[in-house]
Structures are given as C-alpha cells and as structure tokens.
Motif scaffolding. Structure first.
Motif, PDB file in Angstrom:
ATOM      1  N   ASP A 100      45.875 -88.841  -1.628  1.00 21.46           N
ATOM      2  CA  ASP A 100      46.129 -89.490  -3.116  1.00 21.46           C
ATOM      3  C   ASP A 100      46.126 -88.321  -3.960  1.00 21.46           C
ATOM      4  N   TYR A 101      46.218 -88.342  -5.300  1.00 21.44           N
ATOM      5  CA  TYR A 101      45.814 -87.399  -6.253  1.00 21.44           C
ATOM      6  C   TYR A 101      44.702 -87.885  -7.124  1.00 21.44           C
ATOM      7  N   LYS A 109      43.851 -81.796 -11.451  1.00 22.14           N
ATOM      8  CA  LYS A 109      44.470 -82.574 -10.492  1.00 22.14           C
ATOM      9  C   LYS A 109      44.162 -82.016  -8.850  1.00 22.14           C
ATOM     10  N   THR A 110      43.659 -82.842  -8.139  1.00 22.00           N
ATOM     11  CA  THR A 110      43.490 -82.436  -6.732  1.00 22.00           C
ATOM     12  C   THR A 110      44.203 -83.698  -5.580  1.00 22.00           C
ATOM     13  N   GLU A 111      44.651 -82.790  -4.798  1.00 23.05           N
ATOM     14  CA  GLU A 111      44.979 -83.587  -3.585  1.00 23.05           C
ATOM     15  C   GLU A 111      43.891 -83.955  -2.481  1.00 23.05           C
TER      16      GLU A 111
END
Lengths: 141, 94
Positions: A100-101, A109-111
C-alpha cells in the motif's frame, strides 16, 4: 627481514567497508522494482564482513561485532517462514504479499510492501550462512 | 554508427577475455593466474558497461559495482594467500 605490515590495506578497508555496507543496504531496498533484493544484499553484506576478516583478523572483528552468525542464520530462516505463515491469518495462500502507499514524513509518498519483511529474513539467512562458512573454512585447527 | 563501434569493442573485449582465460589455465606460476583472474573481472566490467550503453539503461550499474567489489576482495584474498600462506589470520601477529 622486515616484518610485513598492511597499512595501506587497512586504510583502504576503513573507507571501502563503509561504501560496501551502504551499497548493499541500497541494493537490499531497491529489490522490489529494480535489480537487487534480500539475497544479493546479504551477499554484499557478507562480502564487506569478509573484507574486514581479511584485512584485520578474526579476534578483532569478533570483539567489535559479537554476533553469533549461526544464530543470525536461524533467526533469518524463522522470520522468512513466519512471514509466509502470517498470510494464513488473512485467509490468503502461503507466502502471498500485499502493499500500500503511505505518506511518510521525510520520504513523501512511499510504497510499503510486506515482501520486505520476507527479504529481511532471506538477507539474515544469507549473511549468517556465508559468514559461518567463511569462518569455519578459515580455522586452522 | 555508434552501435557498430560498440559491437566491435565488445568483440575485442571478448578476445581479451579469451586470452586471459588461456593465461588463467596455462599460466606458469600462480601470480600469473591471479592477475589473469583480475583482468577477467575488469574486462567483464567493461563489457557490462558497453552493454548498458547499447541498451540505454542504468539498470546494470549495480552489476558493475558488485563485480568490482567481488573482484577486489578476491584479489586481496589471493594476494594474502601468496604472501603469507594464510588467508584469514586468527589472531593479530603483533
């Protein structure tokens, strides 16, 4: 006969080991979309430790890194199997993963993926096995 | 044009690797073999770099760094073995 010393090797090692550790951590985290991952990250880590063992000696390294690498391998395998079993809690097949992000403070914004946890286990197993093999081979008696 | 030049340079690098492999197998003394192994590593780095130019990608740069690190450590291990007779010392000599 002058006694051999390795001042140059030790000076180079002090710089190069930091670079190799950083590179292997980068290789470990880039493993989701780019070449890399737990196995090769662990091998890079083990290569840096081997460089330390080569330029210094076993006693000095063991004084500073007092980890039992057999236990590292065991804990790594347990983590890898445990993350595989964790997917049973959500009625999913063995080793299935999710991502999820998220909005993290620094990175933006990181996965975040659960496959990284599995990769941590793989990396620890590889580090433990490789370093144990090298230290066992190098023993004279 | 540039594609042809890169292909030709890969061809010559492969020729050089073959020559180094000959020296690695046949080499009269052990230092010759060690140097041939190091030369093979350097030529491999060059081949990978040329391929990444041909494919216009940066995905192979990590391969280059990794081959460099492993070749460096291997050369150091062989050099220690040739000079001291022991690869990893158990206790510091002095």
């Amino acid at each position: 006969m002058k006694e051999p010393n390795d001042v140059i090797l030790r000076s180079v090692t002090k710089v190069a080991v930091v670079i190799i550790f950083t590179f292997s951590i980068n290789l470990f985290f880039s493993g989701h979309h780019l070449p890399g991952g737990g196995f090769i990250g662990g091998l890079g880590f083990a290569a840096a430790l081997t460089l330390l063992f080569l330029s210094y000696d076993i006693e000095t390294v063991r004084e500073n890194i007092s980890l039992d690498f057999k236990k590292v391998a065991v804990v790594g395998v347990l983590i890898a199997v445990g993350t595989g079993l964790g997917s049973f809690l959500f009625d999913a097949p063995f080793l299935s993963h999710t991502f999820d992000y998220f909005d993290l403070p620094i990175f933006g914004k990181t996965e975040l993926a659960t496959a990284v946890l599995f990769d941590v286990g793989v990396a620890m197993a590889v580090i433990g096995t490789a370093v144990t093999v090298i230290m066992t081979i190098s023993e004279d008696r | 044009m540039i594609y042809t030049i890169l292909l030709i340079s890969i061809f010559f690098l492969v020729l050089s690797i073959i020559a180094a492999v000959y020296r690695l197998i046949k080499g009269p003394s052990i230092p010759d073999k060690v140097q041939a192994l190091d030369a093979i590593g350097i030529n491999l780095i060059a081949v990978v770099a040329i391929i990444s130019v041909m494919l216009r990608t940066t995905a192979f740069f990590e391969v280059i760094l990794l081959i460099g690190i492993l070749s460096f450590i291997g050369t150091i291990a062989f050099a220690r073995y040739l000079e001291r007779g022991v690869v990893i010392e158990h206790k510091r000599s002095k």
